[in-house]
Design an enzyme around this catalytic site. Structure first.
Site, PDB file in Angstrom:
ATOM      1  N   LYS A  22       0.523  -1.551   0.154  1.00  0.00           N
ATOM      2  CA  LYS A  22       0.349  -0.075   0.317  1.00  0.00           C
ATOM      3  C   LYS A  22       1.154   1.091  -0.032  1.00  0.00           C
ATOM      4  CE  LYS A  22      -1.813   1.996   4.073  1.00  0.00           C
ATOM      5  NZ  LYS A  22      -1.802   2.838   4.402  1.00  0.00           N
ATOM      6  N   ASN A  23       1.532   1.370   0.895  1.00  0.00           N
ATOM      7  CA  ASN A  23       2.216   2.032   1.197  1.00  0.00           C
ATOM      8  C   ASN A  23       3.570   2.668   0.125  1.00  0.00           C
ATOM      9  OD1 ASN A  23       0.970   3.213   3.961  1.00  0.00           O
ATOM     10  ND2 ASN A  23       2.360   2.513   4.170  1.00  0.00           N
ATOM     11  N   CYS A 118      -5.114  13.238  12.604  1.00  0.00           N
ATOM     12  CA  CYS A 118      -5.404  12.034  12.391  1.00  0.00           C
ATOM     13  C   CYS A 118      -5.302  11.433  13.687  1.00  0.00           C
ATOM     14  CB  CYS A 118      -4.870  10.910  11.283  1.00  0.00           C
ATOM     15  SG  CYS A 118      -2.938  10.533  11.187  1.00  0.00           S
ATOM     16  N   ARG A 123       0.723  14.874  13.140  1.00  0.00           N
ATOM     17  CA  ARG A 123       1.148  14.378  12.000  1.00  0.00           C
ATOM     18  C   ARG A 123       1.298  15.422  10.576  1.00  0.00           C
ATOM     19  NH1 ARG A 123      -1.290   8.897   9.324  1.00  0.00           N
ATOM     20  NH2 ARG A 123       1.018   8.745   8.476  1.00  0.00           N
ATOM     21  N   ASP A 309       4.535   0.703  12.273  1.00  0.00           N
ATOM     22  CA  ASP A 309       3.472  -0.092  11.530  1.00  0.00           C
ATOM     23  C   ASP A 309       2.878  -1.569  12.388  1.00  0.00           C
ATOM     24  OD1 ASP A 309       2.907   1.859  10.652  1.00  0.00           O
ATOM     25  OD2 ASP A 309       3.555   1.669   8.586  1.00  0.00           O
ATOM     26  N   ARG A 401      -8.869  -0.510   4.168  1.00  0.00           N
ATOM     27  CA  ARG A 401      -7.219   0.738   4.050  1.00  0.00           C
ATOM     28  C   ARG A 401      -6.135   0.090   3.540  1.00  0.00           C
ATOM     29  NH1 ARG A 401      -7.408   6.248   6.819  1.00  0.00           N
ATOM     30  NH2 ARG A 401      -6.393   6.588   4.905  1.00  0.00           N
TER      31      ARG A 401
HETATM   32  N1  EPU Z   1       6.798  14.040  10.950  1.00  0.00           N
HETATM   33  C1  EPU Z   1       6.824  15.887  11.375  1.00  0.00           C
HETATM   34  N2  EPU Z   1       6.505  17.054  10.232  1.00  0.00           N
HETATM   35  C2  EPU Z   1       6.008  16.212   8.947  1.00  0.00           C
HETATM   36  C3  EPU Z   1       6.006  14.924   8.645  1.00  0.00           C
HETATM   37  C4  EPU Z   1       6.699  13.824   9.187  1.00  0.00           C
HETATM   38  O1  EPU Z   1       6.949  16.016  12.120  1.00  0.00           O
HETATM   39  O2  EPU Z   1       6.287  16.949   7.427  1.00  0.00           O
HETATM   40  C5  EPU Z   1       6.870  13.405  11.728  1.00  0.00           C
HETATM   41  C6  EPU Z   1       5.387  12.923  12.125  1.00  0.00           C
HETATM   42  O3  EPU Z   1       4.405  13.027  12.933  1.00  0.00           O
HETATM   43  C7  EPU Z   1       6.173  11.406  12.570  1.00  0.00           C
HETATM   44  C8  EPU Z   1       7.608  11.176  12.018  1.00  0.00           C
HETATM   45  O4  EPU Z   1       7.821  12.391  12.042  1.00  0.00           O
HETATM   46  O5  EPU Z   1       5.775  11.979  13.856  1.00  0.00           O
HETATM   47  C9  EPU Z   1       7.322  10.604  10.903  1.00  0.00           C
HETATM   48  O6  EPU Z   1       6.373  10.410   9.529  1.00  0.00           O
HETATM   49  P1  EPU Z   1       6.780  10.056   8.268  1.00  0.00           P
HETATM   50  O7  EPU Z   1       7.140  11.356   7.745  1.00  0.00           O
HETATM   51  O8  EPU Z   1       7.467   9.201   8.880  1.00  0.00           O
HETATM   52  O9  EPU Z   1       5.886   9.244   8.581  1.00  0.00           O
HETATM   53  P2  EPU Z   1       4.933   9.459   6.729  1.00  0.00           P
HETATM   54  O10 EPU Z   1       4.762  10.043   5.723  1.00  0.00           O
HETATM   55  O11 EPU Z   1       3.542  10.294   7.141  1.00  0.00           O
HETATM   56  C10 EPU Z   1       4.410   6.630   6.481  1.00  0.00           C
HETATM   57  C11 EPU Z   1       3.386   5.793   6.361  1.00  0.00           C
HETATM   58  C12 EPU Z   1       2.380   5.303   7.686  1.00  0.00           C
HETATM   59  C13 EPU Z   1       3.665   4.767   8.629  1.00  0.00           C
HETATM   60  C14 EPU Z   1       4.914   6.268   8.579  1.00  0.00           C
HETATM   61  C15 EPU Z   1       6.441   5.294   9.299  1.00  0.00           C
HETATM   62  C16 EPU Z   1       3.043   6.211   3.503  1.00  0.00           C
HETATM   63  C17 EPU Z   1       1.859   6.569   3.527  1.00  0.00           C
HETATM   64  N3  EPU Z   1       2.384   5.823   5.210  1.00  0.00           N
HETATM   65  O12 EPU Z   1       3.511   8.173   6.946  1.00  0.00           O
HETATM   66  O13 EPU Z   1       1.622   4.182   7.303  1.00  0.00           O
HETATM   67  O14 EPU Z   1       3.657   4.495  10.112  1.00  0.00           O
HETATM   68  O15 EPU Z   1       5.703   6.430   7.542  1.00  0.00           O
HETATM   69  O16 EPU Z   1       6.561   4.956   8.415  1.00  0.00           O
HETATM   70  O17 EPU Z   1       3.633   5.896   3.527  1.00  0.00           O
HETATM   71  C18 EPU Z   1       0.105   2.882   8.090  1.00  0.00           C
HETATM   72  O18 EPU Z   1       0.384   2.262   6.370  1.00  0.00           O
HETATM   73  O19 EPU Z   1      -0.565   1.578   8.431  1.00  0.00           O
HETATM   74  C19 EPU Z   1       0.859   3.865   7.953  1.00  0.00           C
HETATM   75  C20 EPU Z   1       0.068   4.999   8.866  1.00  0.00           C
END
Ligand code: EPU
Length: 424
Positions: A22-23, A118, A123, A309, A401
């Site tokens: 998915k991701n 969320c 986030r 995850d 999802r």
């Molecule tokens: N963060 C910030 N600022 C940003 C972006 C992130 O402070 O601009 C913080 C977040 O709040 C979090 C940390 O950095 O505390 C890491 O977040 P990251 O950006 O790595 O997560 P993401 O890209 O939003 C993806 C996956 C998530 C998974 C995380 C961590 C996708 C679509 N989602 O989220 O997947 O938990 O990486 O590995 O790729 C799931 O599939 O259930 C899911 C939540």
């Protein structure tokens, strides 16, 4: 709305095919915005999040075909005529922000709704925006939208260090940098397999990228990218989730298409808990014939560490492991929503801030339960497989999802699991 009903206590035996990630797919799809020529993804998973990204791309003018029952997603960015990603779609899924980088890179401007918080935490998307600003983007945040513009119509290569590791921000910056003028270096980049998958796909489209899978990625911008056909990598989180199924029930399951390198840190913890993992010609075989499960401590970290995850699902296992386990959630501030539900099934869990202490009990008991996110929901299904009696997991749309044909895959291994309408 539907619910999933599980009657626990059956050791699982059989084979489960792992779907496309998915991701990874959610990051690959916006790459269609980078080229006039078609991007075709094979091994795409049939999931509601993928349909949401499809709807978002279509709203921008991307032509999308395929995926009704198959796993091929053909996208053409030849007639993109709208550069605004609307709140009504973006609010459904945070990954929608991934259209910002590619749209801005190809058209010189883009407007994308801010996704908001969320269930698992606030986030923010500040890191996505800072990386694009470093490439020269001018950003204006008004009325809940990011209005972005590249002066002169084109982003410029930059040397950018992420102040903290972010999967999504690395993806957005990587997508954007492929069409920027000059070279971009992304430091402290995320190393997740989904990033490497995106880099390989972009390279198949003609991008020049080096260093994916390490914390320093170098991208030499091109004037244009071409079309490609690319297979989505296997879903490591689905893999880890189904590795836990025979671990928690006892039994033996072969995970077809899985590989240890995708889940190495998780597999190490599973073995420490008393589960056997072997590589086979088609994937991985996970078994637990006899013997109790043992407590282990887990701390979530960016890849290659233990994935956030899989934290909820691992907690379900540790609820029935001998001894006290400590789980530390280091990525998201509110990711223990499954704990109170597991407690309703007889688990013993204390949560203090980002740490949960689980004291193993001999047996969980079925109960009606509900969770507010995807991984929490599936942890309750796993708990239900091991519990005595019947567990009803409500709000199944969370599961849809991220888990394709969940009941079918588990039923093929002997699980007593069904979906039924839920009016409550
Ligand atoms: N963060 C910030 N600022 C940003 C972006 C992130 O402070 O601009 C913080 C977040 O709040 C979090 C940390 O950095 O505390 C890491 O977040 P990251 O950006 O790595 O997560 P993401 O890209 O939003 C993806 C996956 C998530 C998974 C995380 C961590 C996708 C679509 N989602 O989220 O997947 O938990 O990486 O590995 O790729 C799931 O599939 O259930 C899911 C939540």
């Amino acid at each position: 709305m539907d619910r999933i009903v599980v009657e626990g206590g059956v050791p699982l035996e059989g084979r489960i095919e792992i779907s496309g990630a998915k991701n990874a797919c959610l990051a690959l799809m916006p790459a269609a915005l980078l080229s006039e020529e078609p991007l075709t993804l094979t091994n795409a998973p049939l999931l509601s999040d993928i349909r949401t990204m499809t709807a978002l791309l279509q709203s921008l003018g991307v032509e999308v075909s395929g995926l009704q029952g198959g796993h091929v997603l053909a996208m053409s960015g030849a007639s993109v005529d709208n550069h605004t990603a609307d709140y009504d779609i973006v609010r459904k899924m945070r990954a929608s922000i991934l259209v910002l980088g590619p749209m801005l890179a190809r058209y010189g401007h883009a407007t994308v709704s801010l996704p908001g918080g969320c269930a698992i935490g606030a986030r923010p998307v500040d890191l996505h925006l800072r990386a694009l600003e470093a490439m020269g983007a001018e950003l204006d945040l008004r009325e809940g939208y990011v209005h972005a513009r590249a002066p002169g119509g084109r982003l410029k290569g930059a040397d950018f260090t992420f102040p903290l590791v972010s999967v999504g921000a690395t993806e957005n910056a990587l997508l954007a940098a492929t069409l920027a003028e000059g070279t971009t270096i992304l430091r402290n980049a995320a190393r997740e397999p989904e990033i490497a998958d995106l880099a390989r796909c972009l390279r198949a489209m003609g991008a020049r990228i080096e260093g994916e899978g390490t914390s320093e990625i170098t991208i030499e911008g091109r004037d244009s990218l071409h079309g490609a056909t690319y297979p989505v990598i296997a879903d490591r989180i689905e893999l880890g989730t189904y590795m836990l199924a025979p671990a928690i029930t006892g039994g033996r399951v072969e995970l077809v298409g899985g590989s240890r390198e995708l889940v190495a840190a998780f597999a190490d913890k599973l073995e420490a808990a008393g589960v056997d993992i072997e590589e086979s010609a088609d994937g991985l075989v996970v078994s637990r014939r006899n013997g109790p499960l043992k407590a282990v401590d887990v701390r979530t970290e960016p890849f290659p560490g233990f994935p956030t995850d899989l934290q909820a699902q691992m907690m379900a296992l540790l609820c029935v492991a001998e001894g006290k386990s400590k789980l530390e959630e280091m990525i998201f501030e509110n990711r223990f929503m499954h704990a109170p539900e597991l407690i309703r099934m007889g688990a013993s869990i204390d949560v203090h801030g980002g740490t949960a202490t689980v004291t193993g009990v001999e047996r969980l008991k079925g109960a009606p339960v509900m969770a507010t996110d995807l991984r929490a929901s599936v942890s309750l299904v796993l708990a239900g497989l091991a519990a005595e009696g019947e567990t009803q997991v409500k709000r199944v749309y969370h599961l849809d999802r991220g888990y394709e044909r969940l009941e079918e895959k588990l039923r093929a291994c002997g699980a007593r699991i069904r979906r039924e309408p839920d009016d409550g």
